[in-house]
Design a protein around this motif. Structure first.
Motif, PDB file in Angstrom:
ATOM      1  N   THR A   1       0.843  -1.197   0.000  1.00 26.32           N
ATOM      2  CA  THR A   1       0.000   0.000   0.000  1.00 26.32           C
ATOM      3  C   THR A   1       0.877   1.246   0.000  1.00 26.32           C
ATOM      4  O   THR A   1       0.631   2.199  -0.750  1.00 26.32           O
ATOM      5  CB  THR A   1      -0.928   0.000   1.237  1.00 26.32           C
TER       6      THR A   1
ATOM      7  N   CYS B   1       2.377   1.871  -3.456  1.00 28.38           N
ATOM      8  CA  CYS B   1       1.400   2.391  -4.419  1.00 28.38           C
ATOM      9  C   CYS B   1       1.057   3.844  -4.107  1.00 28.38           C
ATOM     10  O   CYS B   1       0.844   4.641  -5.009  1.00 28.38           O
ATOM     11  CB  CYS B   1       0.141   1.522  -4.433  1.00 28.38           C
ATOM     12  N   LEU B   2       1.020   4.198  -2.812  1.00 26.82           N
ATOM     13  CA  LEU B   2       0.754   5.589  -2.436  1.00 26.82           C
ATOM     14  C   LEU B   2       1.922   6.474  -2.862  1.00 26.82           C
ATOM     15  O   LEU B   2       1.739   7.585  -3.344  1.00 26.82           O
ATOM     16  CB  LEU B   2       0.538   5.694  -0.922  1.00 26.82           C
TER      17      LEU B   2
ATOM     18  N   GLN C   1       1.632   7.488  -6.266  1.00 25.81           N
ATOM     19  CA  GLN C   1       0.567   8.470  -6.470  1.00 25.81           C
ATOM     20  C   GLN C   1       0.954   9.842  -5.907  1.00 25.81           C
ATOM     21  O   GLN C   1       0.171  10.778  -5.951  1.00 25.81           O
ATOM     22  CB  GLN C   1      -0.714   8.023  -5.742  1.00 25.81           C
TER      23      GLN C   1
ATOM     24  N   ALA D   1      -4.713   2.679  -2.906  1.00 27.28           N
ATOM     25  CA  ALA D   1      -3.873   3.830  -3.275  1.00 27.28           C
ATOM     26  C   ALA D   1      -4.551   4.661  -4.366  1.00 27.28           C
ATOM     27  O   ALA D   1      -4.466   5.891  -4.349  1.00 27.28           O
ATOM     28  CB  ALA D   1      -2.502   3.341  -3.732  1.00 27.28           C
TER      29      ALA D   1
ATOM     30  N   GLY E   1      -5.468   8.349  -3.652  1.00 27.80           N
ATOM     31  CA  GLY E   1      -4.741   9.209  -4.591  1.00 27.80           C
ATOM     32  C   GLY E   1      -5.682  10.147  -5.337  1.00 27.80           C
ATOM     33  O   GLY E   1      -5.381  11.317  -5.552  1.00 27.80           O
TER      34      GLY E   1
END
Ligand SMILES: Cc1cc2nc3c(=O)[nH]c(=O)nc-3n(C[C@H](O)[C@H](O)[C@H](O)COP(=O)(O)OP(=O)(O)OC[C@H]3O[C@@H](n4cnc5c(N)ncnc54)[C@H](O)[C@@H]3O)c2cc1C
Ligand SMILES: NC(=O)C1=CN([C@@H]2O[C@H](COP(=O)(O)OP(=O)(O)OC[C@H]3O[C@@H](n4cnc5c(N)ncnc54)[C@H](OP(=O)(O)O)[C@@H]3O)[C@@H](O)[C@H]2O)C=CC1
Ligand SMILES: O=C(O)C(=O)Cc1c[nH]c2ccccc12
Length: 420
Positions: A36, A39-40, A43, A391, A395
């Motif tokens: 996580t 993926c954040l 973004q 995310a 995002g």
């Protein structure tokens, strides 16, 4: 006086620091939390990861046995945005997997706050924010305030220790599978392995390799599947079949293939459950055993299969069939559970068993900025798809807010200028 001292102690050592987190707080630095966070990062959303242990992936680093390998092929176990190195074998070892996770955390600049156990988290309706309270290993307390909360504490956060009659008075060593490293210290010993999931099977096999004598308790039933069928991974085959066929039919086919490869295993005391293997994984979260060699040891008699336990006594066990066996040590391969109900004050999204109430694919998003990653009973690949969704969702809002903020700042700037 004593009370006063207690108060002084309290003031001095337990004063709570409040920290505003710009972006989500992620609880847990296992594969789910890391996926996580990565993926954040992509973004452009900042985050904070809180981890109770002093390392990432503590389940893998501290609570698994030496010989462990991933039991699904590597393409089903890699996390988003970073494939496994090309030279990794089809089934990476625990050491390789940890190495990969370390490089994952480095690549995506994930620096969790270690030794901070989340004790309590709740949504504050008035402010519209989450309040997350932690305690460090040195007993300091912190409170994090944030808009989003990502639960990544895992399906295996705590060990299940069953209530077996006489367990507390058993004279030999009793350990949970999470504390088992290798069979070295069990050489020549009679070991009662309670449970026949993947842990029970693989620890029994490991014990054989160290010349111990394991007896494995099968109190109900179990699905054992070969890890490969005709040189193709059984899991991959199931995933392929699921694209075309309904679950019940895939289960039927898997059982026919398993019978062709393994034969009738009921004669060894391994009765199959009424529900098919994938159906059972979905409905009860019970993972089928993917055999990596235990079955051969069961056939040869090196691993004894025994029925349920009636009670333990000194150095022996009494079974439900009336038999009594000598036992030097007990290994509880009795599984794990989620710890979410112990710390998350919320009754809508999570059920009492610590799993989201909505089944896959809807179990990743709750209300008021609450998310769950890695609770869909789909192993690492399930965690990866949750992480991507979470995310994207955060995002999206983050980018809108940033745009909005820019606009208001410019407008305000203009207003300010126009006032001059
Ligand atoms: C022995 C074993 C082998 C497995 N093999 C496979 C496999 O081959 N393939 C597969 O797909 N899946 C496998 N699994 C399933 C396993 O669930 C995943 O591999 C994976 O570890 C799940 O990642 P996670 O981050 O969700 O949970 P975890 O890895 O358990 O990480 C959760 C983290 O949260 C931390 N934490 C918990 N509570 C708190 C708290 N209150 N405050 C702060 N931190 C907290 C924990 O310390 C931990 O570091 C295996 C599981 C086990 C037990
Ligand atoms: N190589 C790998 O990748 C490995 C993966 N894993 C994964 O880790 C997760 C956890 O697996 P595991 O630790 O095996 O746990 P499981 O929950 O899968 O199995 C627990 C076992 O303990 C039994 N049990 C529980 N209480 C008792 C009791 N009082 N008396 C007798 N038996 C009892 C259960 O029996 P019953 O069914 O009757 O309740 C079951 O057989 C799974 O997802 C598994 O796939 C684990 C090891 C290796
Ligand atoms: O090993 C685990 O714990 C997993 O959850 C991996 C997994 C997800 N779905 C499955 C179906 C059959 C066997 C293993 C898994």
């Amino acid at each position: 006086m004593e009370n006063l001292l207690r108060l002084v102690d309290h003031e001095e050592f337990f004063s709570r620091r409040c920290i505003w987190v710009n972006g989500p707080v992620i609880v847990g630095a296992g594969p789910s939390g890391l996926a996580t966070a990565a993926c954040l990062r992509e973004q452009g959303v900042p985050f904070m990861v809180l981890e109770r242990e002093d390392c990432i992936a503590s389940l893998w680093q501290k609570r698994t046995y030496d010989r462990l390998k991933l039991h699904l092929p590597k393409q089903f176990c890699q996390l988003p945005k970073l494939p496994f190195p090309a030279d990794f074998p089809e089934y990476p070892s625990k050491k390789q997997f940890i190495q990969y996770l370390e490089s994952y955390a480095t690549k995506f600049e994930i620096n969790p706050r270690f030794n901070e156990c989340v004790q309590f988290a709740r949504y504050d309706e008035t402010s519209g924010l989450w309040r997350v309270k932690t305690k460090t290993s040195a007993s300091a307390e912190f409170e994090y305030i944030c808009r989003w909360l990502v639960v990544a504490t895992g399906e295996n956060a705590e060990c299940v220790v069953p209530d077996i009659d006489g367990l507390a008075d058993f004279k030999g060593d009793v350990i949970h599978a999470a504390d088992y490293k290798s069979g070295e210290k069990f050489r020549g010993k009679k070991v009662l392995v309670v449970g026949c999931g993947n842990s029970g099977m693989e620890l029994s096999l490991d014990l054989c390799n160290y010349n111990a004598s394991p007896s494995m308790v099968v109190r109900s039933s179990v699905h054992v599947l070969p890890r490969k069928i005709c040189r193709k991974s059984t899991f991959e085959l199931a995933v392929m079949l699921m694209k075309w066929l309904p679950l019940w039919l895939v289960d039927k086919l898997l059982l026919i293939l398993a019978w062709l490869v393994l034969g009738n295993i009921a004669k060894y005391g391994l009765k199959r459950p009424a529900e098919g293997p994938l159906q059972l994984k979905n409905s009860k979260g019970k993972t089928p055993v993917l055999d990596i060699g235990a079955l051969e040891k069961i056939r040869s008699g090196d691993i004894k299969v025994v029925p349920g336990i009636k009670k333990l006594n000194g150095f022996s066990v009494e079974l439900v069939n009336g038999e009594e066996h000598d036992v030097d040590a007990v290994v509880l391969a009795t599984g794990y559970r989620s710890n979410v109900p112990c710390w998350l004050q919320e009754g809508e999204f999570f059920s009492k068993n610590g799993f989201p109430k909505s089944p896959f694919p809807n179990g990743w998003k709750g209300n008021s900025g609450l998310y769950a990653v890695g609770f869909t009973r789909r192993g690492l690949s399930g965690a990866s798809s949750d992480a991507i969704r979470i995310a994207q969702d955060i995002g999206h809002v983050w980018k809108q807010d940033t745009k909005q903020k820019k606009k208001t700042t410019t407008a305000c700037h203009r207003r300010c200028i126009s006032q001059f």
